[in-house]
Scaffold this active site. Structure first.
Site, PDB file in Angstrom:
ATOM      1  N   GLU A  69       0.775  -1.234   0.000  1.00 12.18           N
ATOM      2  CA  GLU A  69       0.000   0.000   0.000  1.00 12.18           C
ATOM      3  C   GLU A  69       0.813   1.295   0.000  1.00 12.18           C
ATOM      4  OE1 GLU A  69      -2.909  -0.411   3.133  1.00 12.18           O
ATOM      5  OE2 GLU A  69      -4.099  -1.821   1.940  1.00 12.18           O
ATOM      6  N   GLU A  97      -5.787  -7.163  -1.982  1.00 16.42           N
ATOM      7  CA  GLU A  97      -6.637  -7.058  -0.796  1.00 16.42           C
ATOM      8  C   GLU A  97      -7.988  -6.493  -1.210  1.00 16.42           C
ATOM      9  OE1 GLU A  97      -5.162  -4.849   2.530  1.00 16.42           O
ATOM     10  OE2 GLU A  97      -3.178  -5.809   2.507  1.00 16.42           O
TER      11      GLU A  97
END
EC number: 3.2.1.4
Length: 484
Positions: A182, A303
């Site tokens: 991320e 995710e």
């Protein structure tokens, strides 16, 4: 980091012992599919299993369950892949894990976090379950904006990537590495700023990994807002791949796996979740953020997830719409967040007891995978009947039967106790519900994946919800530990 370059001979031997024959090679074919070295298409029916990236330095839930028990349950539910986050401290040879109930996990007693990571990866490998490793956090606490921080340099990041690649490159079912979890905030793409351009860092990270593990895939996530080549706002961390259209990645196309992240209102209420046209407005947003590249690259979600109706009521609607969109793009795989129930804003596949399953989430994932069951076929016109001779009656076949065999596998033994696994196979010709008895020594004090009782030297066991019924030829597995 010097600590990785001074790994003991024993640790290296352990790493090499993980390999079961020559490593597989994974690549991306011309149809943007993941394939192994035999050309077989690999569909990743995956879930994130977290803990090694935290201050516990071990997969979570071991305070409540046996670690192999959970892996058996994952596989029994249909998962064939895991994304396994880690942090640098977990890789150190002297880091010890926390929050393990050793009465449930006796075979982990005295092991370092790295040794447990080895065992966990080896178990996934032995079961034919794919592993995507994930460099998740630099400090085992928070997710950093960039691939480096004030206390964790790019050189350390590259050294950690090389260490992991070298340690697991010969484990057949480890298919690759997610370079950094991320990127967000200060992270940019294609701006020419070497200090913040994630695309250039990803290229350097990829080169470091592929120099050591040339058969691996490289997973690259997106960023958030970007000053060039991006419509900004409402982007989840790691979810913006728009700048790729202007600045392609210099990573071999047959190794590159795009793995953006995306979430719904349970994680953060973006303005578009309040749109009067929700969820019909979502496909255009997903297409802009990442979906536009599904036609030119291998792409899956690293995710995605949420509480699915047990939090913000819109989240179930959002997840249903996301799966429908992914299917429309030809994407039938990804890594759900998460297996663990202790993810505060998403919950997990498991409920808080670390055993019960969110069957509604599994139904959603089986829809994504294309394994949810056949739909009712479209009726075909009834043809005009033609006379046929009356057939000779055939005897009614004898119904099939189910019989079960057992195989006991010694997992671990020590002075005063042992742990075994028992594989139960339906050797009959019809599906059936298993209930078996096996001889034991001593007193059983813990068992998993079965309902059990002990009478003298006999352990009687039967299946639980997810493994109770076995088709002909199918195998279930349970385990137990005993004091001898």
């Amino acid at each position: 980091m010097s600590i990785f370059r001074t790994a003991s001979t024993l640790a290296l031997a352990t790493a090499l012992a993980l390999a079961a024959g020559p490593a597989f090679s994974y690549s991306i074919n011309n149809s943007r599919q993941i394939v192994d070295d035999s050309g077989k298409v690999v569909q990743l029916k995956g879930v994130n299993v977290f803990g090694f990236e935290t201050g516990n330095h071990v997969m979570h839930g071991l305070w409540a369950r046996n670690w192999k028990d959970m892996i058996v349950q994952m596989q029994g539910l249909g998962f064939n892949a895991v994304r396994l986050p880690f942090c640098p401290a977990t890789l150190r040879s002297d880091t010890m894990p926390a929050s393990i109930d050793y009465s449930r996990n006796a075979d982990l007693q005295g092991l370092t976090s790295l040794q447990i990571l080895d065992k966990v990866i080896a178990e996934f490998n032995a079961r034919g379950m794919y592993v995507l490793l994930d460099h998740h956090t630099p400090d085992c606490a928070g997710i950093s904006e960039l691939w480096y921080t004030g206390s964790y340099t790019e050189a350390q990041w590259l050294a950690d990537l090389r260490f992991v690649a070298n340690r697991y490159k010969n484990v057949p079912y480890v298919l690759g590495l997610d370079l950094k979890n991320e990127p967000h905030g200060a992270a940019t793409w294609g701006t020419g700023n070497a200090a913040t351009d994630w695309n250039k860092a990803a290229e350097r990270g990829s080169a470091a990994v592929l120099a050591v593990a040339p058969k691996w895939l490289i997973a690259v996530e997106g960023i958030t807002d970007n000053p060039v080549c991006s419509t900004n706002g409402g982007i989840f961390w790691g979810g913006n791949l728009q700048p790729l259209a202007c600045t392609p990645l210099n990573i071999p196309a047959n190794r590159l796996l795009l793995a953006p992240h995306v979430y719904g209102p349970d994680v953060f209420v973006q303005s578009y979740f309040n749109d009067s046209n929700f969820p019909n407005n979502m496909p255009a947003i997903w297409e802009r953020h990442f979906g536009q590249f599904a036609g030119t690259h291998a792409l899956l979600l690293g995710e995605f997830g949420g509480k699915y109706g047990e939090g913000d009521a819109r989240d179930k609607t959002w997840q249903d719409a996301l799966v429908k969109y992914l299917r429309s793009k030809g994407i039938n795989q990804g890594f759900y967040w998460s297996w663990n129930p202790n993810s505060g804003d998403t919950g997990g596949i498991l409920r808080d007891d670390w055993t019960s399953v969110r069957q509604d989430k599994m139904t959603l994932l089986r829809t994504l995978w294309g394994t949810a069951g056949n739909t009712t076929p479209t009726p075909t016109p009834t043809p005009t009947p033609t006379p046929t001779p009356t057939p000779t009656p055939t005897p009614t076949p004898t119904p099939g039967t189910s019989t079960f065999s057992t195989k006991v596998i010694v997992d671990n033994s020590w002075n005063g106790g042992y742990c075994n696994r028992v594989q139960v196979t339906n050797t009959g010709t019809a599906s059936g519900t298993w209930s078996i008895a096996v001889p034991v020594t001593g007193t059983v004090n813990n068992a998993w994946n079965a309902t059990w009782s002990q009478s003298g030297s006999t352990l009687r066991a039967s299946g639980v919800d997810f493994n109770r019924t076995l088709a002909a030829g199918a195998t279930a597995e349970f385990g137990f530990c005993a004091a001898s």
